[in-house]
Write an enzyme that holds these catalytic residues in place. Structure first.
Site, PDB file in Angstrom:
ATOM      1  N   SER A  17       0.891  -0.789  -0.075  1.00 17.74           N
ATOM      2  CA  SER A  17      -0.202  -0.181   0.138  1.00 17.74           C
ATOM      3  C   SER A  17       0.664   1.047  -0.122  1.00 17.74           C
ATOM      4  CB  SER A  17      -0.544   0.194   1.656  1.00 17.74           C
ATOM      5  OG  SER A  17       0.392   0.188   1.816  1.00 17.74           O
ATOM      6  N   LYS A  18       0.143   2.139   0.282  1.00 14.59           N
ATOM      7  CA  LYS A  18       0.900   3.414   0.254  1.00 14.59           C
ATOM      8  C   LYS A  18       1.811   3.773   1.163  1.00 14.59           C
ATOM      9  CE  LYS A  18      -2.188   6.405  -2.481  1.00 14.59           C
ATOM     10  NZ  LYS A  18      -3.773   5.825  -2.728  1.00 14.59           N
ATOM     11  N   ARG A  19       1.806   2.855   1.765  1.00 12.27           N
ATOM     12  CA  ARG A  19       2.247   3.453   3.077  1.00 12.27           C
ATOM     13  C   ARG A  19       4.013   2.670   2.996  1.00 12.27           C
ATOM     14  NH1 ARG A  19       1.829  -0.105   7.269  1.00 12.27           N
ATOM     15  NH2 ARG A  19       0.318  -1.318   5.349  1.00 12.27           N
ATOM     16  N   HIS A  20       3.472   2.290   1.992  1.00  8.05           N
ATOM     17  CA  HIS A  20       5.548   1.104   1.771  1.00  8.05           C
ATOM     18  C   HIS A  20       5.534   1.942   1.005  1.00  8.05           C
ATOM     19  CE1 HIS A  20       2.866  -2.445   3.062  1.00  8.05           C
ATOM     20  NE2 HIS A  20       4.030  -2.476   3.841  1.00  8.05           N
TER      21      HIS A  20
END
Ligand code: GLU
Ligand code: ZN
Length: 542
Positions: A257-260
């Protein structure tokens, strides 16, 4: 059997790594088997739909160089390929199921459904969702009410009890799958009260009508599959082969996800990734391509050992039995490595054209970014159009000539212009200390720079080997270390101790500009040394 598969995105967001992986695997599977790859837009969710997402889809795939055989833009015998243009079909097929007793009208109001949900939640009931309230209404009565215009949905009758308490199907990757019907969403809606189909209805009807033989899709769709199989059975159709693709995770083992990091292809594009790198790397997410050993690497490409594959090679090698069950881990470092690799494979001209959209700041005062398309058309040897922020013919030639200086040192297109700024504008002059080689001093540095300066003229007309020979000979003659001789010269010419190669820089800048820079630097050093000796011009005249 004719192989037909499809990518069926819902245009409710930007194209991202997961979607691209699904599309790529479908594309490769179809190509590897001489089949057809189809694009279908699943745009039944009108609240989250946005036409810009459709444009993003087309742009992304054009950029990646992946083409479908049939689709909204390409046409084909099974169109239209946009679900919002097929609503009449879904109505017809849903009505057919009601007639066959496999689906039924539900007249429950949203308020009632909400009340049921709350009640069950409060009672911690094991069954959630719809209570099948309308399932056993006498069909004739239900038909009358529907015809009279009473608001209704159409729900699928999940077979319960009897000899069909479970649904079984085979997944090409996961093997035999068995699902208790009582665990399936109780009698899901197929057609909403506004006549819109749900994802399940449209997806199954279209896969059937479009002759889809294989459904390769993300594993998150696995729970929908028993339901789909029940629908195929209700219609009396054969269901396609299913293959639910391994998940794509971040390095912490959580769903990517965007967190990565970047996940939308637009973001990768903006950062200066090449489509070849993304395709090569994404193709490896959950699949391997090694085989026998008779394969010859293509010109200049190390072959299978390093996992470098062109799209054509992937098309030849893809096979469902090379998929991994284990989740794939998305490694940004590896992708970066692939990008560096494909950058190094570009010709100077190609690379310059690709880097152009990031280079506006180099060429003019106000950075007007040339469009990507301009960059791309310049790849074919053309000159990018003129104007502010765009290169003059000379600048363009210099930019191309500078590519060998940075090719080995960058991982992203975006990095290229900053590394070459010193070729297009005067670099800020560093402090005197910056010029001084290790264990040397200011006076010695001034001498070294003067020696170096005397080499600029011949160096500018020499290739790397010749320039190095010149510098070596001078260093020997003057009994100084080669590195010490070149350090002050490098700082004077490029403005930095760590810069792209000096000889190439001198060649591109030309003797005149390099001499100016050397003189500017000497003036600073001499000023710092409080040098009262003869001025440069005087000494040159001597
Ligand atoms: N529209 C669904 C999606 O957005 C398609 C799922 C499928 O491939 O069946 O992924
Ligand atoms: Zn109902």
């Amino acid at each position: 059997m004719e192989i037909r598969d499809r990518y069926a995105p819902s245009p409710t967001g930007l194209q991202h790594i997961g979607g691209i992986r699904t599309a790529l695997f479908n594309y490769l599977f179809a190509r590897s088997r001489g089949g057809k790859f189809i694009l279908r837009l699943e745009d039944t969710d009108r609240t989250r739909f946005d036409p810009s997402y459709v444009q993003n889809l087309y742009d992304t795939f054009a950029w990646l160089g992946l083409h479908w055989d049939e689709g909204p833009d390409a046409g084909g015998p099974a169109g239209p390929y946009i679900q919002s243009e097929r609503f009449e079909l879904y109505k017809k097929y849903a009505a057919g199921l009601v007639e066959a007793g496999k689906a039924y009208y539900c007249f429950c109001s949203p308020q009632r459904l909400e009340a049921v949900r709350k009640e069950r939640e409060a009672a911690h009931a094991s069954e959630t969702g719809y209570d099948r309230h309308c399932r056993d209404l006498p069909p004739a009565e239900a038909a009358r009410r529907a015809e009279a215009g009473e608001a209704h949905t159409i729900r699928l009758k999940i077979p319960l009890g009897g000899d069909l308490p479970v649904t079984r199907f085979r997944d090409q990757l996961l093997g035999d799958i068995e699902w208790k019907n009582s665990d399936i969403n109780p009698d899901p809606v197929l057609l909403k009260s506004d006549g819109f189909p749900t994802y399940h209805l449209a997806n199954v009807v279209d896969d059937h009508l479009m002759g889809i033989s294989h459904v390769l899709r993300a594993q998150e769709w696995l729970p929908s599959t028993p339901l789909h199989v029940i629908m195929y059975q209700a219609f009396g159709w054969e269901y396609p082969e299913y293959c639910h693709l391994p998940m794509v995770m971040g390095q912490d083992g959580k769903k990517l996800s965007k967190r990565h990091g970047a996940t939308s292809i637009d973001e990768f594009r903006r950062q200066g990734y090449l489509p070849e790198a993304l395709i090569n790397y994404v193709a490896l997410l959950g699949c391997s391509y090694e085989e026998g050993g008779d394969f010859q690497g293509e010109a200049g490409l190390p072959s299978r050992k390093t996992g470098i594959y062109t799209l054509e090679e992937l098309e030849r090698r893809f096979s469902l039995d090379k998929l991994n069950k284990a989740p794939a881990i998305f490694d940004y470092k590896k992708l970066e490595w692939y990008n560096g690799h494909y950058i190094r494979m570009k010709s100077d001209q190609e690379l310059a054209a690709l880097a152009l959209p990031w280079a506006a700041g180099l060429f003019g005062k106000s950075g007007n970014l040339p469009s990507r398309d301009e960059g791309l058309s310049a790849q074919n040897g053309g000159l990018p159009s003129q104007g502010e922020g765009k290169p003059s013919p000379e600048q363009w030639r210099a930019f191309i000539a500078a590519m060998p200086l940075i090719k080995e040192r960058v991982s992203f297109l975006q990095e290229i212009p900053a590394k070459l700024e010193y070729l297009f504008s005067e670099p800020p002059l560093p402090q005197a200390e910056e010029f001084i080689p290790k264990k040397s001093d200011l006076r010695e540095t001034i001498r070294l720079l003067r020696l170096g300066r005397s080499l600029l003229e011949p160096m500018a007309g020499a290739n790397d080997q010749e320039a190095e020979a010149l510098a070596k000979a001078e260093a020997e003659r003057r009994e100084v270390k080669l590195g010490d001789l070149l350090m002050p010269l490098r700082v004077a010419v490029t403005g930095s101790r760590v810069s792209p190669p000096l000889f190439g820089s001198v060649r591109i800048l030309g003797a005149v500009r390099c001499l100016e820079r050397a003189d500017r630097a000497l003036a600073v050093l001499e000023g710092a040394a409080g040098n009262s000796g003869p001025s440069l011009a005087e000494r040159d005249a001597q």
